[in-house]
Write a protein that holds these residues in place. Structure first.
Motif, short mmCIF file in Angstrom:
data_model
loop_
_atom_site.label_atom_id
_atom_site.label_comp_id
_atom_site.label_asym_id
_atom_site.label_seq_id
_atom_site.Cartn_x
_atom_site.Cartn_y
_atom_site.Cartn_z
N ILE A 115 -44.40 40.86 1.41
CA ILE A 115 -43.47 40.90 2.53
C ILE A 115 -42.10 40.56 1.92
CG2 ILE A 115 -42.88 39.94 4.77
CD1 ILE A 115 -45.97 39.19 4.91
N ASP A 116 -41.29 41.60 1.76
CA ASP A 116 -40.06 41.49 0.98
C ASP A 116 -38.81 41.71 1.81
OD1 ASP A 116 -41.35 41.18 -1.56
OD2 ASP A 116 -41.69 43.34 -1.63
N THR A 117 -37.76 41.02 1.41
CA THR A 117 -36.40 41.35 1.83
C THR A 117 -35.68 41.81 0.57
OG1 THR A 117 -36.44 39.66 3.55
CG2 THR A 117 -34.27 40.50 2.88
N PHE A 118 -35.13 43.02 0.64
CA PHE A 118 -34.37 43.59 -0.47
C PHE A 118 -32.89 43.53 -0.14
CE2 PHE A 118 -38.44 45.41 -1.33
CZ PHE A 118 -38.47 45.67 -2.69
N GLY A 119 -32.08 43.43 -1.17
CA GLY A 119 -30.63 43.50 -1.02
C GLY A 119 -30.09 44.59 -1.94
N ARG A 120 -29.05 45.27 -1.45
CA ARG A 120 -28.38 46.31 -2.26
C ARG A 120 -27.00 45.81 -2.65
NH1 ARG A 120 -27.67 51.96 0.47
NH2 ARG A 120 -26.70 50.58 1.99
N ARG A 121 -26.72 45.90 -3.96
CA ARG A 121 -25.40 45.55 -4.49
C ARG A 121 -25.00 46.63 -5.49
NH1 ARG A 121 -26.95 39.38 -6.06
NH2 ARG A 121 -27.61 38.77 -3.98
N ASP A 122 -23.80 47.10 -5.37
CA ASP A 122 -23.30 48.16 -6.27
C ASP A 122 -24.30 49.30 -6.38
OD1 ASP A 122 -20.93 46.73 -6.82
OD2 ASP A 122 -21.98 45.55 -8.35
N GLY A 123 -24.93 49.64 -5.26
CA GLY A 123 -25.86 50.76 -5.21
C GLY A 123 -27.25 50.48 -5.74
N GLN A 124 -27.53 49.24 -6.15
CA GLN A 124 -28.84 48.90 -6.72
C GLN A 124 -29.60 47.97 -5.78
OE1 GLN A 124 -28.73 46.67 -10.40
NE2 GLN A 124 -30.68 47.55 -11.03
N TRP A 125 -30.88 48.32 -5.52
CA TRP A 125 -31.75 47.50 -4.69
C TRP A 125 -32.59 46.58 -5.57
CZ3 TRP A 125 -31.52 47.34 0.49
CH2 TRP A 125 -30.90 48.40 1.15
N ARG A 126 -32.73 45.32 -5.14
CA ARG A 126 -33.62 44.36 -5.79
C ARG A 126 -34.19 43.41 -4.73
NH1 ARG A 126 -30.79 42.16 -11.37
NH2 ARG A 126 -30.27 44.18 -12.24
N ILE A 127 -35.23 42.72 -5.10
CA ILE A 127 -35.87 41.76 -4.20
C ILE A 127 -34.98 40.52 -4.06
CG2 ILE A 127 -37.87 40.24 -3.87
CD1 ILE A 127 -39.44 42.31 -5.65
N MET A 128 -34.78 40.11 -2.80
CA MET A 128 -34.04 38.87 -2.50
C MET A 128 -35.00 37.75 -2.12
SD MET A 128 -30.82 40.43 -0.32
CE MET A 128 -30.55 38.87 0.46
N ASN A 129 -36.09 38.12 -1.44
CA ASN A 129 -37.06 37.13 -0.96
C ASN A 129 -38.42 37.82 -0.87
OD1 ASN A 129 -38.56 35.20 0.34
ND2 ASN A 129 -37.10 34.87 1.98
N ARG A 130 -39.42 37.18 -1.43
CA ARG A 130 -40.78 37.74 -1.38
C ARG A 130 -41.75 36.67 -0.92
NH1 ARG A 130 -43.46 41.48 -5.79
NH2 ARG A 130 -42.68 42.97 -4.26
N VAL A 131 -42.64 37.07 -0.02
CA VAL A 131 -43.81 36.27 0.38
C VAL A 131 -45.02 37.14 0.08
CG1 VAL A 131 -45.06 35.23 2.29
CG2 VAL A 131 -42.56 35.02 2.18
N THR A 132 -45.98 36.59 -0.66
CA THR A 132 -47.23 37.29 -0.92
C THR A 132 -48.28 36.71 0.00
OG1 THR A 132 -46.61 37.64 -3.22
CG2 THR A 132 -48.93 37.92 -2.66
#
Length: 168
Positions: A115-132
């Motif tokens: 269960i992820d929250t992703f953030g986009r910066r300068d056109g790139q997406w990465r995980i900001m918060n993950r719950v497994t």
């Protein structure tokens, strides 16, 4: 197709790429690739672990080194986009094989959801918060002796794995 729809498809594709890259990083013990799936200030809640990206990378690296093999497979992926933020729920199954110290074989399969929250910066997406969210686990027998007969195509947990050998 409208530009907005195309942008959404491209964003979803980029997020799926991060999810798949995470699995490769875990299964191949590619620690730099794993770190690159998260923003530096990201958090991860993974089973008994809760902490920052760098704390998670250190924790999971030590855990993974106790395994001789892991294989993560992703299933349903639902992504909700909201500007430069996205929420994703990803179903997955992972196989683990290893021999920790002592006489115990450590082989199990687990079903879970990221269960992820992703953030986009300068056109790139990465995980900001993950719950497994772990749904179930089951012990299994690994046949490493038979697998060893596969020779040079035996899966490896480093850059000598066949996936990194690209034809010229």
């Amino acid at each position: 197709m409208a530009d907005d729809e195309l942008d959404e498809l491209l964003d979803e594709r980029a997020i799926r790429r991060v999810l798949h890259s995470y699995c490769r990083a875990i299964d191949r013990l590619d620690i730099e690739l794993l770190r690159d799936c998260y923003w530096p200030e990201a958090t991860d809640r993974h089973g008994p672990f809760t902490g920052t990206r760098d704390e998670y990378v250190a924790w999971v690296t030590a855990l993974l080194r106790r395994h001789t093999m892991t294989m993560h497979q992703l299933g349903n992926i639902l992504i909700d986009l909201d500007g430069d933020t996205a929420h994703a729920e990803t179903y997955a199954v992972a196989y683990h094989s290893g021999e920790p110290p002592g006489d115990i074989r450590w082989n199990y399969v687990a079903g879970f959801r990221y269960i992820d929250t992703f953030g986009r910066r300068d056109g790139q997406w990465r995980i900001m918060n993950r719950v497994t969210a772990i749904e179930w686990t089951h012990a299994w027998d690994a046949d490493r002796e038979r697998l060893a007969t596969f020779g040079e195509y035996l899966p490896r947990r480093d850059s000598t794995d066949p996936v990194y050998r690209r034809p010229a």
